[in-house]
Design a protein around this motif. Structure first.
Motif, PDB file in Angstrom:
ATOM      1  N   TRP A  48       0.819  -1.207   0.000  1.00  0.00           N
ATOM      2  CA  TRP A  48       0.000   0.000   0.000  1.00  0.00           C
ATOM      3  C   TRP A  48       0.855   1.261   0.000  1.00  0.00           C
ATOM      4  O   TRP A  48       0.345   2.350   0.206  1.00  0.00           O
ATOM      5  CB  TRP A  48      -0.916   0.001   1.218  1.00  0.00           C
TER       6      TRP A  48
ATOM      7  N   ASN B 224      -7.812   7.595   9.365  1.00  0.00           N
ATOM      8  CA  ASN B 224      -9.015   8.059   8.668  1.00  0.00           C
ATOM      9  C   ASN B 224      -9.518   7.011   7.685  1.00  0.00           C
ATOM     10  O   ASN B 224     -10.723   6.817   7.531  1.00  0.00           O
ATOM     11  CB  ASN B 224      -8.759   9.377   7.939  1.00  0.00           C
ATOM     12  N   TYR B 225      -8.609   6.346   7.012  1.00  0.00           N
ATOM     13  CA  TYR B 225      -9.001   5.315   6.052  1.00  0.00           C
ATOM     14  C   TYR B 225      -9.725   4.168   6.763  1.00  0.00           C
ATOM     15  O   TYR B 225     -10.779   3.718   6.317  1.00  0.00           O
ATOM     16  CB  TYR B 225      -7.775   4.796   5.307  1.00  0.00           C
ATOM     17  N   ILE B 226      -9.198   3.720   7.896  1.00  0.00           N
ATOM     18  CA  ILE B 226      -9.826   2.624   8.645  1.00  0.00           C
ATOM     19  C   ILE B 226     -11.193   3.047   9.170  1.00  0.00           C
ATOM     20  O   ILE B 226     -12.157   2.283   9.116  1.00  0.00           O
ATOM     21  CB  ILE B 226      -8.916   2.154   9.805  1.00  0.00           C
TER      22      ILE B 226
ATOM     23  N   GLN C   9      -4.986   6.445  -0.519  1.00  0.00           N
ATOM     24  CA  GLN C   9      -5.924   6.235   0.582  1.00  0.00           C
ATOM     25  C   GLN C   9      -5.203   5.902   1.884  1.00  0.00           C
ATOM     26  O   GLN C   9      -5.722   6.127   2.961  1.00  0.00           O
ATOM     27  CB  GLN C   9      -6.886   5.102   0.259  1.00  0.00           C
ATOM     28  N   ALA C  10      -4.024   5.348   1.789  1.00  0.00           N
ATOM     29  CA  ALA C  10      -3.315   4.885   2.979  1.00  0.00           C
ATOM     30  C   ALA C  10      -2.401   5.948   3.579  1.00  0.00           C
ATOM     31  O   ALA C  10      -1.676   5.660   4.520  1.00  0.00           O
ATOM     32  CB  ALA C  10      -2.503   3.643   2.630  1.00  0.00           C
ATOM     33  N   GLU C  11      -2.433   7.146   3.075  1.00  0.00           N
ATOM     34  CA  GLU C  11      -1.571   8.189   3.628  1.00  0.00           C
ATOM     35  C   GLU C  11      -1.951   8.496   5.070  1.00  0.00           C
ATOM     36  O   GLU C  11      -1.096   8.668   5.920  1.00  0.00           O
ATOM     37  CB  GLU C  11      -1.637   9.453   2.768  1.00  0.00           C
ATOM     38  N   ASN C  12      -3.238   8.589   5.342  1.00  0.00           N
ATOM     39  CA  ASN C  12      -3.704   8.755   6.714  1.00  0.00           C
ATOM     40  C   ASN C  12      -4.470   7.482   7.066  1.00  0.00           C
ATOM     41  O   ASN C  12      -5.660   7.362   6.800  1.00  0.00           O
ATOM     42  CB  ASN C  12      -4.597   9.986   6.854  1.00  0.00           C
ATOM     43  N   VAL C  13      -3.780   6.540   7.661  1.00  0.00           N
ATOM     44  CA  VAL C  13      -4.335   5.212   7.901  1.00  0.00           C
ATOM     45  C   VAL C  13      -5.532   5.258   8.838  1.00  0.00           C
ATOM     46  O   VAL C  13      -6.538   4.586   8.609  1.00  0.00           O
ATOM     47  CB  VAL C  13      -3.233   4.269   8.459  1.00  0.00           C
TER      48      VAL C  13
ATOM     49  N   ASN D 183      -0.411   3.897  -2.419  1.00  0.00           N
ATOM     50  CA  ASN D 183      -1.845   4.118  -2.416  1.00  0.00           C
ATOM     51  C   ASN D 183      -2.158   5.408  -1.665  1.00  0.00           C
ATOM     52  O   ASN D 183      -1.808   5.572  -0.507  1.00  0.00           O
ATOM     53  CB  ASN D 183      -2.552   2.928  -1.754  1.00  0.00           C
TER      54      ASN D 183
ATOM     55  N   THR E 110     -13.195   5.175   7.820  1.00  0.00           N
ATOM     56  CA  THR E 110     -14.085   5.213   6.666  1.00  0.00           C
ATOM     57  C   THR E 110     -14.532   3.800   6.282  1.00  0.00           C
ATOM     58  O   THR E 110     -15.707   3.574   5.995  1.00  0.00           O
ATOM     59  CB  THR E 110     -13.386   5.871   5.464  1.00  0.00           C
ATOM     60  N   VAL E 111     -13.610   2.873   6.301  1.00  0.00           N
ATOM     61  CA  VAL E 111     -13.939   1.496   5.943  1.00  0.00           C
ATOM     62  C   VAL E 111     -14.901   0.891   6.957  1.00  0.00           C
ATOM     63  O   VAL E 111     -15.843   0.186   6.606  1.00  0.00           O
ATOM     64  CB  VAL E 111     -12.639   0.648   5.843  1.00  0.00           C
TER      65      VAL E 111
END
Length: 81
Positions: free
Chosen positions: A57, A68-70, A62-66, A60, A72-73
């Motif tokens: 990743w 926030n990404y988690i 989306q993974a720059e701020n893990v 990627n 959101t998921v």
């Protein structure tokens, strides 16, 4: 090498030393092979440089701020309503 079930019972340490040296020992019961003692192969530890999935990743966006990404998921799965 072959050994009987009786040998396994009374001489297990010697049989394990034989296996430790790299030999295989076939255990027989009433003259028929029923088990095999073999040495365990050591697991090779992989370093991040050799593991092809390491850093998958990395590029990627989306993974720059893990965190926030988690969030959101997982949104909607953990609502406190």
């Amino acid at each position: 090498m072959q050994a009987t079930a009786k040998d396994l019972r009374f001489h297990s340490k010697e049989l394990l030393n034989t296996v430790k040296r790299g030999e295989e020992v076939v255990i027989t019961y009433r003259g028929k092979p029923c088990a095999k003692l073999v040495p365990i192969e050591e697991e090779k530890k992989t370093s991040p440089e050799t593991n092809e999935l390491f850093g998958i990743w990395n590029d990627n966006a989306q993974a720059e701020n893990v965190e926030n990404y988690i969030r959101t998921v997982r949104k909607g799965r953990f609502n406190a309503n």
